[in-house]
Structures are given as C-alpha cells and as structure tokens.
Enzyme design. Structure first.
Site, PDB file in Angstrom:
ATOM      1  N   ASP A   9      -7.747  31.945 -19.298  1.00  0.00           N
ATOM      2  CA  ASP A   9      -6.987  33.379 -20.717  1.00  0.00           C
ATOM      3  C   ASP A   9      -6.526  33.974 -20.353  1.00  0.00           C
ATOM      4  O   ASP A   9      -7.123  35.288 -19.741  1.00  0.00           O
ATOM      5  CB  ASP A   9      -7.689  32.603 -21.874  1.00  0.00           C
ATOM      6  CG  ASP A   9      -6.606  33.113 -23.018  1.00  0.00           C
ATOM      7  OD1 ASP A   9      -5.424  32.759 -22.993  1.00  0.00           O
ATOM      8  OD2 ASP A   9      -7.737  34.047 -23.955  1.00  0.00           O
ATOM      9  N   ALA A  10      -6.068  34.769 -20.926  1.00  0.00           N
ATOM     10  CA  ALA A  10      -5.168  36.462 -21.270  1.00  0.00           C
ATOM     11  C   ALA A  10      -5.876  36.822 -22.759  1.00  0.00           C
ATOM     12  O   ALA A  10      -6.419  38.302 -21.683  1.00  0.00           O
ATOM     13  CB  ALA A  10      -4.098  36.736 -20.787  1.00  0.00           C
ATOM     14  N   TYR A  11      -5.370  36.792 -23.431  1.00  0.00           N
ATOM     15  CA  TYR A  11      -5.270  37.548 -24.729  1.00  0.00           C
ATOM     16  C   TYR A  11      -6.828  37.182 -24.966  1.00  0.00           C
ATOM     17  O   TYR A  11      -7.571  36.012 -25.977  1.00  0.00           O
ATOM     18  CB  TYR A  11      -4.761  37.675 -25.486  1.00  0.00           C
ATOM     19  CG  TYR A  11      -2.910  37.980 -24.577  1.00  0.00           C
ATOM     20  CD1 TYR A  11      -2.828  39.023 -25.050  1.00  0.00           C
ATOM     21  CD2 TYR A  11      -1.902  36.864 -25.477  1.00  0.00           C
ATOM     22  CE1 TYR A  11      -1.728  39.369 -24.576  1.00  0.00           C
ATOM     23  CE2 TYR A  11      -0.918  37.584 -24.888  1.00  0.00           C
ATOM     24  CZ  TYR A  11      -0.907  38.550 -24.088  1.00  0.00           C
ATOM     25  OH  TYR A  11       0.766  38.892 -24.104  1.00  0.00           O
ATOM     26  N   ARG A  40      -4.360  39.264 -35.207  1.00  0.00           N
ATOM     27  CA  ARG A  40      -5.344  38.374 -34.645  1.00  0.00           C
ATOM     28  C   ARG A  40      -4.915  37.077 -35.017  1.00  0.00           C
ATOM     29  O   ARG A  40      -4.904  35.369 -33.945  1.00  0.00           O
ATOM     30  CB  ARG A  40      -6.242  38.355 -33.380  1.00  0.00           C
ATOM     31  CG  ARG A  40      -6.927  37.875 -33.137  1.00  0.00           C
ATOM     32  CD  ARG A  40      -5.978  37.364 -31.381  1.00  0.00           C
ATOM     33  NE  ARG A  40      -6.525  36.623 -30.629  1.00  0.00           N
ATOM     34  CZ  ARG A  40      -6.541  36.254 -29.615  1.00  0.00           C
ATOM     35  NH1 ARG A  40      -4.627  36.822 -29.314  1.00  0.00           N
ATOM     36  NH2 ARG A  40      -6.744  35.302 -28.756  1.00  0.00           N
ATOM     37  N   SER A 116      -1.914  30.947 -20.528  1.00  0.00           N
ATOM     38  CA  SER A 116      -1.499  31.387 -21.300  1.00  0.00           C
ATOM     39  C   SER A 116      -0.796  31.618 -22.202  1.00  0.00           C
ATOM     40  O   SER A 116       0.557  30.941 -21.689  1.00  0.00           O
ATOM     41  CB  SER A 116      -1.519  33.645 -21.576  1.00  0.00           C
ATOM     42  OG  SER A 116      -1.170  33.701 -22.643  1.00  0.00           O
ATOM     43  N   ASN A 117      -0.925  31.519 -24.083  1.00  0.00           N
ATOM     44  CA  ASN A 117       0.052  31.118 -24.598  1.00  0.00           C
ATOM     45  C   ASN A 117       1.000  32.527 -24.956  1.00  0.00           C
ATOM     46  O   ASN A 117       2.568  32.332 -25.643  1.00  0.00           O
ATOM     47  CB  ASN A 117      -0.583  32.090 -26.286  1.00  0.00           C
ATOM     48  CG  ASN A 117      -1.049  30.120 -26.209  1.00  0.00           C
ATOM     49  OD1 ASN A 117      -1.246  29.062 -26.189  1.00  0.00           O
ATOM     50  ND2 ASN A 117      -1.626  29.662 -27.530  1.00  0.00           N
TER      51      ASN A 117
END
Length: 220
Positions: A9-11, A40, A116-117
């Site tokens: 995942d990125a964030y 967030r 990722s989203n």
C-alpha cells in the site's frame, strides 16, 4: 519463505500521509495534528462511501474534498493554505526505512509493486519524489477498476498482471481494514502497525504484525 512478489500500500505504509501538514505546521497552528488526522479519516471515508454507492471519482478529488471538510471543521486553519497543502501531498516523505527495505527485497529477486487507492498521477509523483522509481517494478492504481479497496477486483489487479496465485504475494499495509480485505482475497498479509493500534477484523488476521517495514528486508 520464498515469495514471488512484495506489494505495498502507498499512503501510510510507504509514504507519510501527515507530512504535508507538518511542513506547514506553524501556519496551521495548534490544531494541526487533529486537522491532519481528520483530513486522512475523511479521505478514506469518502472512498468507502463512493465504492458502496458505485459513484467512483479518483482519489485526488477525494483528497481535495476531504481537505475542504477539514478546513470547515477547524476554522483556526487558514483556507488560504489549501493550495500549499495539496502541493505538498504530491511530494509526501517516505518513511526512513523504505528505500533500504525495497532494495533488499529486490536484490532477493522478488517483484516490488505498489497497490493503492491513489490516482496514477499522484502515485507517479510520490514515487519519483522519493526516488523509489528505480526499485519499484509496477504501480497498480484502483483507477483501473474504478473501485476502491477493499473491493476484490483491486487485489486481483496484481494476480492477473503477474499471473500468480494470491498466496505467492506478500501484501503490506498500515491500514488494518486493507489487510482484512487482502487476507480475504488470499494474499499473505503483513500489517505495518506504526501507531501500535489495537487489532480488529480478527477473522481476517495478518500473517505478521510489524512496527515498521524494516524487518522485511531480511525476507520475513
């Protein structure tokens, strides 16, 4: 354990989602931490609601909309900071251990990817800014299926592209709900519990819980 691919995942996992607000902490004032946490939280909430409604828009639009909401909730923060905060979000800091971990895994012969989203443009900017483009093989965005995590079609982007069974993929995320979705899909999952949060979704538990990504470079 020999795994064909390590997918991140990125964030919150590779990139620090609170870095944008920290860069402007003095200008935002004493509500900065709460402001960032709400930004967030709403960003994620909007992704879940839109997935349930079948009303997809890309993650950048949700990032802007959730920031607008945070300004409304915290009048002490000057709305004139909106452009500066959004600009900073394109260049979020990665966590300190990330470059070495990804290099170590790549040297072991594993594929390294992001799932990722984030929109393709957001992710490309973040990866380039952190100089991770030399170690990451592929970046998968939910934009390809027009649905956000935890939709199974999102996780299937990886197995379809790599022609792998889910259990051959190690998926790392700091978001427990994301780990639940990936576990149900069949990935081997590692929850990066950076904030020492209590466990939940216990019927879809991770294979490992780590405080950071650091141990992964040893092939755990």
């Amino acid at each position: 354990m020999s795994l064909a691919a390590y997918v991140f995942d990125a964030y919150g996992t590779l990139f620090d989602v609170h870095a944008a607000v920290r860069r402007h902490a003095e200008a935002i004032g004493p509500d900065g931490q709460a402001f960032s946490e709400l930004w967030r939280a709403k960003q994620l909430e909007y992704s879940w609601v839109r997935s349930l409604m079948g009303a997809y828009v890309d993650f950048w639009q949700l990032t802007e909309q959730s920031l607008d909401y945070a300004f409304q909730r915290f009048p002490s923060a000057d709305p004139k900071l909106k452009k500066s905060l959004l600009d900073a979000y394109w260049e979020l800091d990665c966590y300190p251990e990330v470059p070495a971990v990804l290099r170590g895994l790549k040297e072991r012969g594993a594929r390294i990817a992001i799932l990722s989203n984030g929109s393709p443009a957001m992710l490309a900017s973040a990866v380039k800014n952190a100089a991770l483009d030399i170690v990451i093989d592929d970046v998968f965005s939910v934009d390809a299926v027009k649905a956000f995590k935890t939709a199974p079609a999102v996780y299937d982007l990886v197995t379809t592209q790599y022609r792998l069974y889910p259990h051959a993929v190690s998926f790392q995320s700091s978001n427990r709900w994301d780990i639940a979705g990936a576990t149900k899909f069949g990935f081997r999952t590692v929850w990066i519990n950076r904030s020492d949060m209590p466990d939940e979704y216990k019927d879809y538990g991770p294979a490992l819980i780590l405080p950071s990504l650091e141990s992964l470079q040893f092939g755990i």
